[in-house]
Design a protein around this motif. Structure first.
Motif, PDB file in Angstrom:
ATOM      1  N   THR A  63      -6.721  -2.421   0.204  1.00 13.92           N
ATOM      2  CA  THR A  63      -6.305  -1.652  -0.963  1.00 13.92           C
ATOM      3  C   THR A  63      -4.781  -1.595  -1.059  1.00 13.92           C
ATOM      4  O   THR A  63      -4.103  -1.190  -0.109  1.00 13.92           O
ATOM      5  N   ALA A  64      -4.253  -2.037  -2.200  1.00  9.48           N
ATOM      6  CA  ALA A  64      -2.808  -2.112  -2.388  1.00  9.48           C
ATOM      7  C   ALA A  64      -2.525  -2.603  -3.799  1.00  9.48           C
ATOM      8  O   ALA A  64      -3.438  -3.042  -4.506  1.00  9.48           O
ATOM      9  N   ALA A 119       0.846  -1.188   0.000  1.00  2.94           N
ATOM     10  CA  ALA A 119       0.000   0.000   0.000  1.00  2.94           C
ATOM     11  C   ALA A 119       0.886   1.246   0.000  1.00  2.94           C
ATOM     12  O   ALA A 119       2.042   1.186   0.425  1.00  2.94           O
ATOM     13  N   PRO A 120       0.359   2.378  -0.465  1.00  4.34           N
ATOM     14  CA  PRO A 120       1.161   3.609  -0.500  1.00  4.34           C
ATOM     15  C   PRO A 120       1.724   3.955   0.873  1.00  4.34           C
ATOM     16  O   PRO A 120       1.006   3.943   1.879  1.00  4.34           O
ATOM     17  N   GLY A 121       3.028   4.212   0.910  1.00  2.00           N
ATOM     18  CA  GLY A 121       3.668   4.601   2.147  1.00  2.00           C
ATOM     19  C   GLY A 121       3.951   3.471   3.109  1.00  2.00           C
ATOM     20  O   GLY A 121       4.432   3.715   4.227  1.00  2.00           O
ATOM     21  N   LYS A 122       3.670   2.227   2.682  1.00  2.00           N
ATOM     22  CA  LYS A 122       3.884   1.077   3.567  1.00  2.00           C
ATOM     23  C   LYS A 122       4.862   0.099   2.937  1.00  2.00           C
ATOM     24  O   LYS A 122       5.083   0.107   1.727  1.00  2.00           O
ATOM     25  N   GLU A 123       5.425  -0.767   3.772  1.00  2.00           N
ATOM     26  CA  GLU A 123       6.340  -1.780   3.274  1.00  2.00           C
ATOM     27  C   GLU A 123       5.566  -2.910   2.599  1.00  2.00           C
ATOM     28  O   GLU A 123       4.375  -3.117   2.861  1.00  2.00           O
ATOM     29  N   ARG A 124       6.284  -3.634   1.741  1.00  2.00           N
ATOM     30  CA  ARG A 124       5.679  -4.791   1.101  1.00  2.00           C
ATOM     31  C   ARG A 124       5.342  -5.839   2.162  1.00  2.00           C
ATOM     32  O   ARG A 124       6.130  -6.087   3.069  1.00  2.00           O
TER      33      ARG A 124
END
Length: 126
Positions: A91-92, A40-45
């Motif tokens: 959402t991602a 997700a935006p701004g988050k790690e995989r």
């Protein structure tokens, strides 16, 4: 060389379902564990699910809570991720990945995977 192409992403309302597919090129499909990760935006995989080369072993990320099912069809060189009861926090961009294995196991670590697809966007509206 192994290439992966994801499909099946899209926009869905909360509570809905999507089925992601990942077509894998190469003659040694049945030698690879396959995983789904998301970012997700701004988050790690983040690890979502994985399946061993023969399909006998599967694993899921902590957030799945029984909502997702991973499967593979070795005759079609395709891995699937059935996602039910989707939430806005799902959402991602979802990525498919392949990891060569010599026995039926899998990893939940993205660094173990050698090949990656381009990703498919999943958007869940509230």
């Amino acid at each position: 060389q192994v290439q992966l192409v994801e499909s099946g992403g899209g926009l869905v309302q909360a509570g809905g379902s999507l089925r992601l597919s990942c077509a894998v090129s190469g003659r040694t499909f049945s030698s690879y564990a396959l995983g789904w990760f998301r970012q997700a935006p701004g988050k790690e995989r983040e690890f979502a699910a994985a399946i061993g080369p023969s399909g006998g072993r599967t694993g899921y990320g902590h957030f799945v809570e029984g909502r997702f099912t991973i499967s593979r069809d070795n005759a079609k060189n395709t891995v699937y991720l059935q996602m039910n009861s989707l939430k806005p926090e799902d959402t991602a961009v979802y990525y498919c990945a392949a990891d060569r294995k010599y026995y039926d196991t899998y990893s939940d670590e993205s660094a173990e995977y050698d090949y990656w697809g381009q990703g498919t966007q999943v958007t869940v509206s509230s």
